[in-house]
Design a protein around this motif. Structure first.
Motif, PDB file in Angstrom:
ATOM      1  N   VAL A 175       0.867  -1.183   0.000  1.00 39.73           N
ATOM      2  CA  VAL A 175       0.000   0.000   0.000  1.00 39.73           C
ATOM      3  C   VAL A 175       0.901   1.230   0.000  1.00 39.73           C
ATOM      4  N   LEU A 176       0.823   1.986  -1.061  1.00 38.67           N
ATOM      5  CA  LEU A 176       1.615   3.201  -1.219  1.00 38.67           C
ATOM      6  C   LEU A 176       0.670   4.386  -1.064  1.00 38.67           C
ATOM      7  N   TYR A 177       0.836   5.140   0.010  1.00 42.70           N
ATOM      8  CA  TYR A 177      -0.130   6.203   0.289  1.00 42.70           C
ATOM      9  C   TYR A 177       0.578   7.557   0.415  1.00 42.70           C
ATOM     10  N   GLY A 178      -0.185   8.600   0.248  1.00 41.69           N
ATOM     11  CA  GLY A 178       0.338   9.952   0.369  1.00 41.69           C
ATOM     12  C   GLY A 178      -0.786  10.953   0.218  1.00 41.69           C
ATOM     13  N   THR A 179      -0.603  12.120   0.788  1.00 42.18           N
ATOM     14  CA  THR A 179      -1.618  13.156   0.696  1.00 42.18           C
ATOM     15  C   THR A 179      -1.685  13.704  -0.724  1.00 42.18           C
ATOM     16  N   VAL A 180      -2.685  14.508  -0.981  1.00 42.98           N
ATOM     17  CA  VAL A 180      -2.851  15.104  -2.307  1.00 42.98           C
ATOM     18  C   VAL A 180      -1.607  15.932  -2.654  1.00 42.98           C
ATOM     19  N   GLY A 181      -1.094  15.725  -3.850  1.00 38.63           N
ATOM     20  CA  GLY A 181       0.031  16.521  -4.329  1.00 38.63           C
ATOM     21  C   GLY A 181       1.390  15.928  -4.109  1.00 38.63           C
ATOM     22  N   THR A 182       1.481  14.761  -3.451  1.00 40.12           N
ATOM     23  CA  THR A 182       2.794  14.176  -3.197  1.00 40.12           C
ATOM     24  C   THR A 182       3.346  13.410  -4.390  1.00 40.12           C
ATOM     25  N   GLY A 183       2.523  13.183  -5.419  1.00 41.37           N
ATOM     26  CA  GLY A 183       3.037  12.581  -6.646  1.00 41.37           C
ATOM     27  C   GLY A 183       2.777  11.100  -6.793  1.00 41.37           C
ATOM     28  N   LYS A 184       1.669  10.599  -6.227  1.00 40.24           N
ATOM     29  CA  LYS A 184       1.377   9.165  -6.310  1.00 40.24           C
ATOM     30  C   LYS A 184       1.182   8.716  -7.756  1.00 40.24           C
ATOM     31  N   SER A 185       0.330   9.432  -8.484  1.00 42.48           N
ATOM     32  CA  SER A 185       0.037   9.024  -9.862  1.00 42.48           C
ATOM     33  C   SER A 185       1.264   9.139 -10.756  1.00 42.48           C
ATOM     34  N   MET A 223     -14.196  17.212  -3.951  1.00 42.14           N
ATOM     35  CA  MET A 223     -13.135  17.701  -3.077  1.00 42.14           C
ATOM     36  C   MET A 223     -12.926  19.204  -3.266  1.00 42.14           C
ATOM     37  N   MET A 224     -12.979  19.665  -4.522  1.00 40.15           N
ATOM     38  CA  MET A 224     -12.743  21.074  -4.792  1.00 40.15           C
ATOM     39  C   MET A 224     -13.884  21.938  -4.279  1.00 40.15           C
ATOM     40  N   LYS A 225     -15.102  21.447  -4.367  1.00 39.64           N
ATOM     41  CA  LYS A 225     -16.243  22.192  -3.840  1.00 39.64           C
ATOM     42  C   LYS A 225     -16.129  22.345  -2.324  1.00 39.64           C
ATOM     43  N   TYR A 226     -15.701  21.280  -1.654  1.00 37.85           N
ATOM     44  CA  TYR A 226     -15.521  21.349  -0.202  1.00 37.85           C
ATOM     45  C   TYR A 226     -14.421  22.346   0.156  1.00 37.85           C
ATOM     46  N   VAL A 227     -13.340  22.328  -0.621  1.00 37.47           N
ATOM     47  CA  VAL A 227     -12.240  23.262  -0.384  1.00 37.47           C
ATOM     48  C   VAL A 227     -12.714  24.697  -0.581  1.00 37.47           C
ATOM     49  N   ALA A 228     -13.505  24.931  -1.626  1.00 37.57           N
ATOM     50  CA  ALA A 228     -13.995  26.286  -1.884  1.00 37.57           C
ATOM     51  C   ALA A 228     -14.873  26.789  -0.752  1.00 37.57           C
ATOM     52  N   LYS A 229     -15.669  25.916  -0.167  1.00 36.95           N
ATOM     53  CA  LYS A 229     -16.588  26.328   0.913  1.00 36.95           C
ATOM     54  C   LYS A 229     -15.859  26.569   2.224  1.00 36.95           C
ATOM     55  N   GLU A 232     -20.899  15.481   8.235  1.00 36.84           N
ATOM     56  CA  GLU A 232     -20.016  16.645   8.153  1.00 36.84           C
ATOM     57  C   GLU A 232     -18.742  16.419   8.937  1.00 36.84           C
ATOM     58  N   LEU A 233     -18.873  15.733  10.082  1.00 36.76           N
ATOM     59  CA  LEU A 233     -17.697  15.449  10.898  1.00 36.76           C
ATOM     60  C   LEU A 233     -16.748  14.490  10.184  1.00 36.76           C
ATOM     61  N   ASN A 234     -17.327  13.484   9.520  1.00 30.70           N
ATOM     62  CA  ASN A 234     -16.494  12.531   8.779  1.00 30.70           C
ATOM     63  C   ASN A 234     -15.787  13.209   7.608  1.00 30.70           C
ATOM     64  N   LEU A 235     -16.491  14.086   6.897  1.00 32.38           N
ATOM     65  CA  LEU A 235     -15.874  14.801   5.787  1.00 32.38           C
ATOM     66  C   LEU A 235     -14.715  15.665   6.256  1.00 32.38           C
ATOM     67  N   LEU A 236     -14.891  16.297   7.395  1.00 29.75           N
ATOM     68  CA  LEU A 236     -13.825  17.131   7.934  1.00 29.75           C
ATOM     69  C   LEU A 236     -12.603  16.298   8.278  1.00 29.75           C
ATOM     70  N   GLU A 237     -12.824  15.113   8.822  1.00 29.01           N
ATOM     71  CA  GLU A 237     -11.703  14.245   9.165  1.00 29.01           C
ATOM     72  C   GLU A 237     -10.939  13.796   7.920  1.00 29.01           C
ATOM     73  N   VAL A 238     -11.669  13.454   6.864  1.00 31.15           N
ATOM     74  CA  VAL A 238     -11.013  13.069   5.614  1.00 31.15           C
ATOM     75  C   VAL A 238     -10.225  14.249   5.055  1.00 31.15           C
ATOM     76  N   PHE A 239     -10.803  15.435   5.101  1.00 32.98           N
ATOM     77  CA  PHE A 239     -10.115  16.623   4.600  1.00 32.98           C
ATOM     78  C   PHE A 239      -8.821  16.861   5.371  1.00 32.98           C
ATOM     79  N   ARG A 240      -8.890  16.762   6.692  1.00 30.29           N
ATOM     80  CA  ARG A 240      -7.689  16.991   7.493  1.00 30.29           C
ATOM     81  C   ARG A 240      -6.616  15.959   7.194  1.00 30.29           C
ATOM     82  N   SER A 241      -7.030  14.759   6.914  1.00 31.44           N
ATOM     83  CA  SER A 241      -6.071  13.690   6.671  1.00 31.44           C
ATOM     84  C   SER A 241      -5.437  13.784   5.284  1.00 31.44           C
TER      85      SER A 241
END
Length: 986
Positions: free
Chosen positions: A177-187, A433-439, A474-483
């Motif tokens: 399992v190779l994991y990383g946050t958004v932008g770390t270059g997984k793809s 994800m982008m809509k959540y970031v914008a809000k 909403e609480l679960n979404l916030l946790e995913v966003f933070r992670s």
């Protein structure tokens, strides 16, 4: 147990500085063995008792399933081995390699759009990968600071090609399992891995089969593994039948596991070991990971941190975290490779482009070494791409097609990293994800812009993210966003004393998200939010009630009730009409921010971006020194850019919809205000920002009306880079009206700049090009300009440019055929006698010139008299400036004898005219004072001394007291100027 409840046990809501372990993967921690025991109560582990297990090894700590399976004791026969080798070396796999190489080497549109396209081999730098464990992922981390982020951690670094090496206990690893946050270059890393295999640089595997979990998530029909492979990779039709029966070393790549909802319970996903049995795609993935399906195959899964727990730990042989460029040397290497590529600088000469590229890399390297905020930003490889793309836009853009805008770069950058992903595929709202970031992040960004703040405390984050949390979802979404996402946009501040505050990873991203927040209409008052909810409720109730009453009214005579409910329908219609005023508010915000007077005398926004990336050369600011006020001039420009059709189309893909009607209404509402303010005398840097706003807006009709109102364009002292010249040319091309005046004094222009601006220069009546280092090459461009049949230039000022003799010949030829120029200033242009002679030879063919300035050009008597003799015979030329030249007393007397009424020309040489003061003495002294910073001070002092001596001599020759008084006044002005010159105050 829900995810929200789990996160409360391991991550306090109040601790925004304590993010999940994955957010600071490069941080130093205690070493944890990869083969530690599985976490009790892990998701999905309860119903897997029937799943196959390996016998625990003698290694005491290795009690977790390592992704292996029961191995068959029977060895394949020699004939089977021969068949296997034939398959492995067959043309089918070679065709498969060729097809994969072509596909995975293909760069996205953004690479070709915002600079030259590079192959992965040319510019790829592998990010740091470190071994991890589920315990590390779930464990709360220390405070996220830049020091922790960049210090050398104790976890083992592992290369991409060694991910399937045996673990610390010597057990084989099958599932990674190779994991990383958004932008770390997984793809990108996976693409590089596939390309390496295609080119023979990954010999461990004989066959690689990549799958996108996003594609699998969209498939709702049952399909067999065999059909799934052959449908996507037709070249493998002959290979798939022998996968199960052979020992072919196969690697399955599952990219983006967070897109799939996997259920490892037997009740949810049945066991399947037949590659020919049709099952849901998610069941194929589950059984591959269980090792029921193709147990000998290796699997690498990429995912975001929040989805790591979807795979039970006993099915994972190794966890590895992509930590990005945690070493600044990797950042420097990336920039060196990317910015030094041939073709990066466009059409420039090789020597010049190479020098500029080296200079950029050097400045960027020095800024990284200072551990500035950019060091924290470039921890993410995706931001390194953004930095290089922005530098290419700033330095190497020669033309600006509609796709080439700064807003377009940022919008495309977000599409590259988010590509319409939902924040959490298990959430029923499926918010992008982008809509959540914008809000959420957009709200934080907007409040920071309004309060001129770039550093945010934990309380600020809590107010923006947690204050309106009402439901479990909403609480679960916030946790995913933070992670997964938080670290992409916000990073710890590097300023001393502010280590526990956060700033936007890239400063301009704050202004972009604030602009997106406003344009999407997320900025609402309490009354607007309550009114909208009430309107929706009343609208739904009234519609349902109307249906019921229509049925009942046919039986009972209750005619008044439908009337009552029709009245209720009025409220939603009234509210929609009132809410339409939101567009006016957006337009008002944009116009106000665009013309803020307190920002009038800052650098233009393009220079500000350049400084934020490359830093400011000079001494560092003292920690106790008061910081400058924050500037947010990109905010309104991004608002305009987001409203462009192309950016709206990309944002639509990201789940942020901006309707055409909304964009039209905003443009209509702000037109009057913007055009009215644009007519005012804006300072040069602010006018450049205004022009850049019009370019970013990409509304040709709006731009044409705005430009038509500009009769004079003053950009003096603005450093006109190739990009700014292109922007000016692009914006001005929307109309064809004549420009009264274009002031480009001291703008760092060169011949290529003039070539870019050629269509604009043709339409300018007064053209100021002083102080631009324009040499003979530039004069060739001006030569073509003046001879163009559509040229309307009447006043051309080229003072303080190194025109030289060759440049003078080009200009002289142009004067001979030009029909528009009436005033030409060649003050201090290094003409010499040869240059003046060239002008004199062609001057006779000109019939429109009225004033010629050849001052401060080292002309001797012969050249000066030659020019004057030609001027006498000229039909319209009546004034020749010859002051500050090497003219003797004899030459002076000859020039003084000229009379306007007799000779038709006046020569301005000295401050005197015979025994009287020249009518142009103040003009000559003003010219000296304005140009003194650019002239040789010693030579100016000598000339002023000669002028003073000439004044005193002429005063002694007159007996007229009125004239003596005039001489004394002029002498006092010259003495005052000499005194200031000697004191260094002038």
């Amino acid at each position: 147990m829900s995810r929200a409840m789990q996160c409360q046990s391991c991550l306090p809501w109040g601790g925004w500085a304590q993010l999940p372990r994955s957010l600071a993967g490069s941080r130093g921690t205690r070493c944890v063995s990869v083969c530690a025991a599985a976490v009790p109560g892990e998701l999905g582990s309860a119903g897997l008792g029937a799943a196959p297990r390996d016998t625990p090894s003698s290694c005491r700590g290795c009690v977790r399933y390592q992704g292996g399976s029961q191995e068959s004791s029977a060895q394949p026969s020699s004939s089977r081995q021969s068949q296997l080798r034939n398959v492995a070396s067959s043309g089918a796999i070679k065709k498969h390699q060729k097809s994969l190489s072509a596909w995975f080497s293909h760069q996205p549109n953004e690479e070709r759009q915002f600079g030259p396209s590079f192959s992965l081999d040319a510019v790829h730098v592998d990010p740091v990968i470190r071994e991890s464990s589920l315990e590390e992922i779930l464990k709360p981390s220390p405070d996220l600071t830049i020091q922790n982020q960049l210090q050398q951690p104790s976890r083992k670094v592992i290369s991409l090609h060694n991910l399937f090496d045996a673990d610390a206990c010597g057990r084989p690893v099958k599932n990674v399992v190779l994991y990383g946050t958004v932008g770390t270059g997984k793809s990108t890393l996976i693409k590089k891995m596939v390309v390496d295999w295609c080119h023979g640089r990954l010999p461990r595997f004989e066959l690689v089969i990549p799958f996108s979990c996003e594609d699998l998530s969209h498939s709702h029909t049952h399909v067999s593994l065999r059909r799934l492979i052959t449908k996507k990779y037709q070249h493998l039709r002959d290979v798939v039948p022998v996968l199960e029966s052979s020992n072919l070393k196969v690697l399955f790549i599952l990219n983006g596991l967070e897109r799939l909802n996997l259920d490892f319970c037997l009740a949810g996903t049945e066991l399947c070991c037949d590659p020919n049995e049709p099952v849901p795609p998610s069941a194929i993935v589950v059984n591959l990971l269980r090792k029921y399906l193709l147990p000998e195959a290796s699997i690498i899964v990429t995912t975001r941190p929040s989805a790591v727990r979807r795979i039970p730990a006993k099915y994972v042989g190794r966890y590895a975290e992509i930590c990005g460029f945690s070493d600044t040397n990797l950042q420097k290497l990336y920039f060196q490779m990317r910015l030094s590529q041939p073709g990066c600088s466009g059409e420039q000469s090789q020597d010049r482009s190479s020098a500029e590229q080296e200079n950029l890399v050097e400045m960027l390297s020095r800024n990284l070494e200072r551990h500035n905020q950019i060091t924290a930003a470039c921890f993410l490889p995706s931001y390194c791409w953004l930095v290089c793309t922005t530098l290419h836009f700033l330095y190497f853009t020669r033309t600006v097609p509609p796709s080439q805008t700064l807003t377009g770069i940022y919008t495309s950058f977000l599409r590259l990293n988010f590509s319409g992903e939902v924040l959490d595929s298990t959430d029923p709202t499926h918010i992008s994800m982008m809509k959540y970031v914008a809000k959420t992040v957009g709200k934080l960004a907007y409040e920071g812009v309004m309060s001129r703040k770039t550093c945010f405390s934990e309380e600020d984050l809590r107010q923006c993210f947690e204050v309106e949390m009402k439901t479990e979802s909403e609480l679960n979404l916030l946790e995913v966003f933070r992670s997964d996402v938080f670290r992409f946009f916000l990073s710890p501040c590097v300023q001393p004393g502010k280590e526990h505050t956060f700033v936007f990873t890239i400063p301009a991203m704050q202004e972009y998200l604030a602009a997106l927040y406003v344009v999407l209409g997320e900025k609402k008052t309490l009354a607007q939010r309550v009114g909208k909810e009430l309107s929706e409720v009343i609208g739904k109730v009234s519609e349902d009630a109307a249906v019921v009453l229509n049925i009942v009214s046919k039986v009972l005579p209750l005619r008044f009730l439908p009337v009552l409910f029709n009245l209720l329908k009025i409220f939603p219609r009234y509210f929609s009409r009132v809410s339409g005023k939101d567009k006016d508010a957006i337009a008002h915000t944009m116009a106000d921010e665009l013309f803020k007077e307190e920002d009038y005398y800052n650098d233009d926004v393009l220079d500000q971006i350049n400084s934020s990336i490359l830093g400011v050369e000079g001494p560092m600011r003292h920690p106790d020194e008061a910081p400058d006020d924050e500037v947010f001039e990109l905010f309104p420009i991004f608002m305009g850019g987001i409203l462009s059709r192309r950016n709206r189309a990309i944002l639509e893909q990201l789940g942020c919809s901006i309707k055409n009607l909304a964009a039209f209404e905003i443009a209509k509402a702000m037109k009057k205000t913007v055009i009215r303010n644009g007519r005012k005398g804006l300072p040069p840097s602010e006018l450049m920002d205004y022009l850049f706003f019009l370019h970013e807006f990409q509304n040709e009709r709006f731009t044409a009306e705005a430009i038509r109102s500009l009769r004079a364009v003053n950009l003096s002292s603005v450093k006109m880079t190739p990009l700014k010249c292109s922007v000016l040319a692009s914006v001005m091309s929307t109309t064809c009206h004549e420009v009264e005046e274009l002031n480009l004094t001291s703008c760092n222009l060169d011949s290529s700049s003039l070539r870019t601006l050629f269509p604009v220069l043709l339409r300018c009546k007064a053209l100021h090009l002083q102080l631009n280092s324009l040499g003979s090459d530039a004069c060739k461009e001006i030569h073509d300009l003046l001879l163009h049949d559509k040229c309307v230039v009447s006043s051309l000022r080229l003072a303080n440019n190194p025109v030289g003799q060759q440049g003078a010949r080009y200009l002289a030829e142009a004067l001979a055929g030009n029909r528009s120029v009436t005033q030409l200033s060649l003050l201090h242009t290094g003409l010499g006698d040869a240059g003046a002679e060239a002008i004199a030879q062609h001057l006779a063919h000109n019939q429109h010139l009225q004033e010629l300035n050849l001052g401060y050009n080292s002309l001797t008597d012969a050249a000066a008299l030659r020019v004057v003799e030609v001027a006498k015979r000229h039909e319209t030329l009546d004034k020749v400036h010859l002051y500050f030249n090497d003219i003797s007393e004899d030459g002076k007397r000859a020039l003084d004898s000229l009379r306007m009424d007799r000779d038709g020309v006046r020569a301005l040489v000295f401050l005197t005219a015979g025994t009287d003061v020249s009518d142009y003495w103040s003009h000559i002294l003003n010219v000296v004072q304005r140009n003194l910073p650019f002239w040789d001070r010693e030579r100016v002092r000598q000339h002023l001394a000669l002028l003073l001596q000439d004044l005193e001599s002429s005063r002694s020759q007159t007996a007229n007291p009125w004239r003596k008084a005039k001489f004394l006044r002029v002498e006092s002005e010259v003495k005052k100027m000499l005194g200031k010159l000697q004191d260094g105050t002038l």
